[in-house]
Scaffold this active site. Sequence first.
Site, PDB file in Angstrom:
ATOM      1  N   SER A 124       1.297  -0.434  -5.043  1.00 24.85           N
ATOM      2  CA  SER A 124       0.167   0.485  -4.892  1.00 24.85           C
ATOM      3  C   SER A 124      -0.375   0.841  -6.265  1.00 24.85           C
ATOM      4  O   SER A 124       0.367   0.842  -7.237  1.00 24.85           O
ATOM      5  CB  SER A 124       0.603   1.768  -4.194  1.00 24.85           C
ATOM      6  OG  SER A 124       1.471   1.485  -3.139  1.00 24.85           O
TER       7      SER A 124
ATOM      8  N   GLY B 294      -0.416  -3.571   5.049  1.00 28.97           N
ATOM      9  CA  GLY B 294       0.066  -4.863   5.532  1.00 28.97           C
ATOM     10  C   GLY B 294      -0.852  -5.982   5.088  1.00 28.97           C
ATOM     11  O   GLY B 294      -1.461  -5.904   4.025  1.00 28.97           O
TER      12      GLY B 294
ATOM     13  N   ASP C  63       5.359   3.040  -7.038  1.00 24.09           N
ATOM     14  CA  ASP C  63       5.449   1.773  -6.318  1.00 24.09           C
ATOM     15  C   ASP C  63       4.491   0.780  -6.975  1.00 24.09           C
ATOM     16  O   ASP C  63       3.324   1.106  -7.216  1.00 24.09           O
ATOM     17  CB  ASP C  63       5.058   1.996  -4.846  1.00 24.09           C
ATOM     18  CG  ASP C  63       4.894   0.678  -4.115  1.00 24.09           C
ATOM     19  OD1 ASP C  63       5.743  -0.205  -4.322  1.00 24.09           O
ATOM     20  OD2 ASP C  63       3.917   0.532  -3.369  1.00 24.09           O
TER      21      ASP C  63
ATOM     22  N   ASP D  66      -4.345   4.479  -1.279  1.00 20.47           N
ATOM     23  CA  ASP D  66      -4.602   3.990  -2.627  1.00 20.47           C
ATOM     24  C   ASP D  66      -5.625   2.856  -2.503  1.00 20.47           C
ATOM     25  O   ASP D  66      -6.100   2.568  -1.418  1.00 20.47           O
ATOM     26  CB  ASP D  66      -3.295   3.508  -3.277  1.00 20.47           C
ATOM     27  CG  ASP D  66      -2.789   2.252  -2.632  1.00 20.47           C
ATOM     28  OD1 ASP D  66      -2.755   2.234  -1.406  1.00 20.47           O
ATOM     29  OD2 ASP D  66      -2.462   1.291  -3.345  1.00 20.47           O
TER      30      ASP D  66
ATOM     31  N   ARG E  43      -5.364  -0.493  -4.132  1.00 23.33           N
ATOM     32  CA  ARG E  43      -4.975  -1.766  -4.745  1.00 23.33           C
ATOM     33  C   ARG E  43      -4.667  -2.806  -3.671  1.00 23.33           C
ATOM     34  O   ARG E  43      -4.006  -2.496  -2.689  1.00 23.33           O
ATOM     35  CB  ARG E  43      -3.740  -1.558  -5.630  1.00 23.33           C
ATOM     36  CG  ARG E  43      -3.164  -2.858  -6.186  1.00 23.33           C
ATOM     37  CD  ARG E  43      -1.932  -2.612  -7.010  1.00 23.33           C
ATOM     38  NE  ARG E  43      -2.273  -2.088  -8.325  1.00 23.33           N
ATOM     39  CZ  ARG E  43      -1.374  -1.824  -9.270  1.00 23.33           C
ATOM     40  NH1 ARG E  43      -0.086  -2.011  -9.039  1.00 23.33           N
ATOM     41  NH2 ARG E  43      -1.748  -1.347 -10.441  1.00 23.33           N
TER      42      ARG E  43
ATOM     43  N   THR F 198       0.781  -1.230   0.000  1.00 22.28           N
ATOM     44  CA  THR F 198       0.000   0.000   0.000  1.00 22.28           C
ATOM     45  C   THR F 198       0.809   1.273   0.000  1.00 22.28           C
ATOM     46  O   THR F 198       1.977   1.277   0.349  1.00 22.28           O
ATOM     47  CB  THR F 198      -0.817  -0.006   1.314  1.00 22.28           C
ATOM     48  OG1 THR F 198      -1.498  -1.206   1.365  1.00 22.28           O
ATOM     49  CG2 THR F 198      -1.728   1.137   1.430  1.00 22.28           C
TER      50      THR F 198
ATOM     51  N   SER G 138       4.246  -0.012   1.273  1.00 23.12           N
ATOM     52  CA  SER G 138       5.378  -0.175   0.363  1.00 23.12           C
ATOM     53  C   SER G 138       5.687   1.105  -0.405  1.00 23.12           C
ATOM     54  O   SER G 138       6.804   1.331  -0.840  1.00 23.12           O
ATOM     55  CB  SER G 138       5.092  -1.322  -0.607  1.00 23.12           C
ATOM     56  OG  SER G 138       3.874  -1.099  -1.266  1.00 23.12           O
TER      57      SER G 138
ATOM     58  N   LYS H  69      -9.291   0.973   1.978  1.00 30.19           N
ATOM     59  CA  LYS H  69      -8.275   0.844   3.011  1.00 30.19           C
ATOM     60  C   LYS H  69      -8.474   1.821   4.146  1.00 30.19           C
ATOM     61  O   LYS H  69      -7.753   1.791   5.124  1.00 30.19           O
ATOM     62  CB  LYS H  69      -6.883   1.053   2.415  1.00 30.19           C
ATOM     63  CG  LYS H  69      -6.509  -0.037   1.434  1.00 30.19           C
ATOM     64  CD  LYS H  69      -5.154   0.186   0.872  1.00 30.19           C
ATOM     65  CE  LYS H  69      -4.913  -0.802  -0.250  1.00 30.19           C
ATOM     66  NZ  LYS H  69      -3.690  -0.501  -0.987  1.00 30.19           N
TER      67      LYS H  69
END
Lengths: 205, 272
Positions: free
Chosen positions: B209, B87, B206, B57, B59, B41, B169, B73
């Site tokens: 994400s 996580g 990233d 985000d 995903r 994330t 991430s 999220k």
Amino acid sequence: MSGHNCVAIATDTRLSTQLMTIDTSFQRVFKVTDSCLMGVSGLGTDVQTLQLTLRSFYFSNSLMKFKLNLYRLKEGRDMKADVFSKLVATSLYEHRFGPYFVSPVIAGLDKVGENEYSPVICTYDSIGYREHNGQFEVAGTGAELLYGVCETFYKPNLEPEQLFEVISNSLLSALDRDSLSGWGAKVYLLTPTELTVRSLKTRQD
Amino acid sequence: MELDYLKTLPLGGFNFDNCIRNRAMAESGILQAPKTMKTGTTICGVLFKDGVVLAADTRATGGSIVGDKNCEKIHNLAPNIFCCGAGTAADCDHVTEMIKRQLELHRLNTHSENRVQMAALKLVAHAFKYGGQIGTHLIVGGVDVKGPQLIECSNDGNMYSMPYHTTGSGSLAAMAIMETRYKENMTREEAVNLCIAAIEAGIYHDLGSGSNVDVCVITRNKYEMLRNIKHDNFKVFSKPGGYQFKKDRVQVVEEFKHKLVVEAGEQPMDLS
């Protein structure tokens, strides 16, 4: 997959120990209530432990059957598909540190108005993350392959017969490219009044 | 004993029945544990003049496969407290749900607003109890009696409070934006734009994400959930009208129809 007042689950019928086929008519999809179906892919023993069966005396200790019956006794009514989908999530999360190796798919219809039903479509990872976008969900060894075909073939608000064509074509395309799946396919089409189960002709290899 | 069935009732808490079996299977190489969903994330939170902005985000990934293109999220913990989760997806979902319930009970018992500090403390206490095995990296934000609060709770039981946080991430990309553009006493508009920019940095730099940006703005006695405030990554590649399939191309070998009882009035209790 969901459609307009209908949902469907399609599955293959193979059970194997890695590359060796041991059953060609394994039942993976079960009727939970009159408005909810559950298909479970994954380790065969866990599939049977988790799911309820119509022949319940074989698996009298099956986890979800027990919880469903308890709810029915307490509440005097059947569980709604949406509620059941959350129950499955918590049941899987209970085994967070020693999971069942399964990824269930749930397809159900919840009544929201006169002749209007909202589809409940969701899938889980093995520790109970509930994924739901109201369109289509995939699980199992062919999941990666199915993502692609479903993404192109799926349209929202399909009528039952169209939904059958879309879900069948999606499954058959993925089945052809997944060596671990095959040996026949079954499509379960659920409408508010009827459950139709169709066996599809597939490659037998 | 008549009451023996009570022993079969679920007790609550985690169940470790399968642990030995699963380890044996992994050791003998029969079956490896299946991959679980990670949020992979970028999430962030910023304090501004009269509130908190949280952003995430949308995903969720399982390995390199995008499992969910538009997941949520940002979780609600209390009417005045929200929380972004990164996580292990299942952990974030269930832990926040559990804490939400505890907070609601506390609210009903004390007839007062929950404090953000307490929510965060409950989250870290739970995470610490499991020695970091529960993969929750959360940013808790809210407005309580002490004003706007922003607290980060990591899975090992750490808790830190700063005016801006990023986790997941994509946190490095997001933090780069935060470090350059954050200033004190921002307006709501500035804070929201900063969060969007930070999350977008995560989305584009990233791989874990992606998709859209969700934002939640919490001010005194009010919150605003702006779902998919940025949605530049929606699906655009469908064939207009979709694909049509000819009937009878799929061959049906066998058909079985099962009529369902249509609910009419009171539903009879079926105990079969």
